[in-house]
Design a protein around this motif. Structure first.
Motif, PDB file in Angstrom:
ATOM      1  N   LEU A   1       1.713  -9.743  53.381  1.00 10.09           N
ATOM      2  CA  LEU A   1       0.278  -9.499  53.272  1.00 10.09           C
ATOM      3  C   LEU A   1      -0.499 -10.769  52.954  1.00 10.09           C
ATOM      4  CD1 LEU A   1      -0.172  -6.082  51.452  1.00 10.09           C
ATOM      5  CD2 LEU A   1      -1.169  -6.772  53.617  1.00 10.09           C
ATOM      6  N   ILE A   2      -0.008 -11.568  52.018  1.00  8.17           N
ATOM      7  CA  ILE A   2      -0.824 -12.721  51.644  1.00  8.17           C
ATOM      8  C   ILE A   2      -0.435 -13.993  52.381  1.00  8.17           C
ATOM      9  CG2 ILE A   2      -1.307 -11.779  49.339  1.00  8.17           C
ATOM     10  CD1 ILE A   2       0.341 -14.309  48.407  1.00  8.17           C
TER      11      ILE A   2
ATOM     12  N   TYR B   1       0.189  -3.493  43.682  1.00  7.93           N
ATOM     13  CA  TYR B   1       0.741  -3.735  42.350  1.00  7.93           C
ATOM     14  C   TYR B   1       0.066  -2.893  41.274  1.00  7.93           C
ATOM     15  CZ  TYR B   1       4.332  -6.965  43.466  1.00  7.93           C
ATOM     16  OH  TYR B   1       5.497  -7.502  43.932  1.00  7.93           O
TER      17      TYR B   1
ATOM     18  N   ALA C   1      -5.269  -9.783  50.461  1.00 10.95           N
ATOM     19  CA  ALA C   1      -5.049 -10.079  49.046  1.00 10.95           C
ATOM     20  C   ALA C   1      -5.458  -8.889  48.183  1.00 10.95           C
ATOM     21  CB  ALA C   1      -5.831 -11.324  48.641  1.00 10.95           C
TER      22      ALA C   1
ATOM     23  N   ALA D   1      -2.815  -6.260  48.462  1.00  9.72           N
ATOM     24  CA  ALA D   1      -1.644  -6.665  47.678  1.00  9.72           C
ATOM     25  C   ALA D   1      -1.837  -6.319  46.203  1.00  9.72           C
ATOM     26  CB  ALA D   1      -1.396  -8.163  47.852  1.00  9.72           C
TER      27      ALA D   1
ATOM     28  N   TRP E   1      -2.896 -18.270  43.087  1.00 17.03           N
ATOM     29  CA  TRP E   1      -2.012 -17.565  44.029  1.00 17.03           C
ATOM     30  C   TRP E   1      -0.587 -18.034  43.889  1.00 17.03           C
ATOM     31  CZ3 TRP E   1      -4.138 -13.370  45.459  1.00 17.03           C
ATOM     32  CH2 TRP E   1      -5.532 -13.308  45.540  1.00 17.03           C
TER      33      TRP E   1
ATOM     34  N   TYR F   1       4.148  -7.519  49.783  1.00 13.18           N
ATOM     35  CA  TYR F   1       3.174  -8.468  49.241  1.00 13.18           C
ATOM     36  C   TYR F   1       3.225  -9.813  49.975  1.00 13.18           C
ATOM     37  CZ  TYR F   1       1.823 -12.119  45.866  1.00 13.18           C
ATOM     38  OH  TYR F   1       1.310 -13.238  45.271  1.00 13.18           O
TER      39      TYR F   1
END
Lengths: 78, 227
Positions: free
Chosen positions: B155-156, B121, B114, B117, B46, B152
């Motif tokens: 979100l993570i 992408y 995740a 996200a 990550w 992103y």
């Protein structure tokens, strides 16, 4: 001392300072065994997993380096 | 054979991670047992993704500022490697979750966020593939990439920490939650000494792979690039 705080120096020196950890690691392996076979079987065979992972890493890195060299050759040819 | 210094650092750091990561004594916490060693492999995925996608964002902005198609190739390849790292993070997380949470996919906020996200992408790549005109593709996908990065990060990193989550770093008081991710005493000193070199090593590996693909892209599109 032209560039006292270059990225290269920061990364290299921080990396080398972490290598002192090897000193922590040695007694664990040495106390339980005298030969390779016993080391591999100690601590619930965790070193077998380590050997497998390192083998995978070695081959992948060699593969990556070979691709890198091939691309370098191609870049020179262009 | 000539390798750039940072590639050698990458190799050394990864060998350090793969050896010391297995050798050191780890604290036995809860039902983690030895699986706490995943910290040196799963978590850096990550960190790697964040670093690669941040680089991708940087090159997208550079493209919009300069209109140099070179930066579009950089941005696309960093995003691609970032997606690979994120997928590996999800898969390794699912393997670990099977033996700590009881099932590979618990619909945990962290897992869902995740996954979303990564889908955002993937949409970036779909968007790129849908256009044939390279100028248009570069401009529109650069704008999309900026949007993608700023959805992103919440979100993570932000949303999963505001709700109850099984994953370390969730809201206090939840089932299995309240255990901090990287803060406080959750990581003992020896583990930190492996963890941060591991993060750097994995990030450098991601950059290396992207670097190879970028160089191939530059060779293939050299008629489009005006130096």
């Amino acid at each position: 001392m032209s560039k006292p705080l270059s990225l290269k120096r920061i990364i290299l020196s921080s990396f080398l300072s972490f290598y002192s950890l090897i000193l922590f690691a040695q007694p664990v392996a040495d106390s339980s065994a005298t030969n390779v076979d016993a080391v591999m079987r100690s601590n619930d065979k965790i070193y077998v997993v380590m050997a497998v992972c390192i083998t995978i890493l070695v081959v992948l890195i060699i593969y990556l380096i070979r691709i890198d060299l091939k691309i370098s050759k191609k870049e020179k040819a262009n | 054979m000539k390798l750039k210094w940072w590639k050698i650092v990458c190799i050394l750091l990864l060998f350090f991670t793969f050896s010391a990561g297995f050798i050191i004594k780890v604290p036995i916490l809860g039902n983690l047992h030895q699986s706490i060693r995943n910290f040196f492999f799963h978590v850096p995925m990550w960190f790697g993704q964040i670093a690669l996608l941040a680089l991708s964002l940087g090159y997208s902005i550079a493209y919009l500022r300069t209109q140099n198609i070179k930066y579009d190739i950089y941005a696309a390849e960093f995003a691609r490697t970032g997606i690979i790292f994120g997928s590996l993070g999800l898969i390794t997380g699912a393997i670990w979750a099977t033996y700590t949470w009881g099932e590979p996919w618990s619909n945990d906020p962290k897992q869902i966020a995740a996954a979303i996200a990564i889908l955002i992408y993937l949409a970036y790549l779909v968007l790129r593939g849908s256009m044939t005109d390279f100028d248009k593709r570069a401009r529109i996908s650069a704008v999309y990439n900026i949007f993608a990065f700023f959805i992103y990060i919440p979100l993570i990193m932000i949303l999963p920490r505001m709700v109850q989550s099984l994953h370390p770093g969730g809201l206090e008081g939840a089932k299995g939650g309240g255990n901090p991710a990287l803060g406080g005493d959750s990581l003992d000193a020896t583990m930190k000494m492996i963890f941060w070199p591991a993060v750097l090593g994995w990030i450098l590996l991601g950059i290396w792979i992207s670097n190879l693909k970028i160089r191939l892209g530059l060779i293939a599109n050299k008629n489009l690039i005006n130096e």
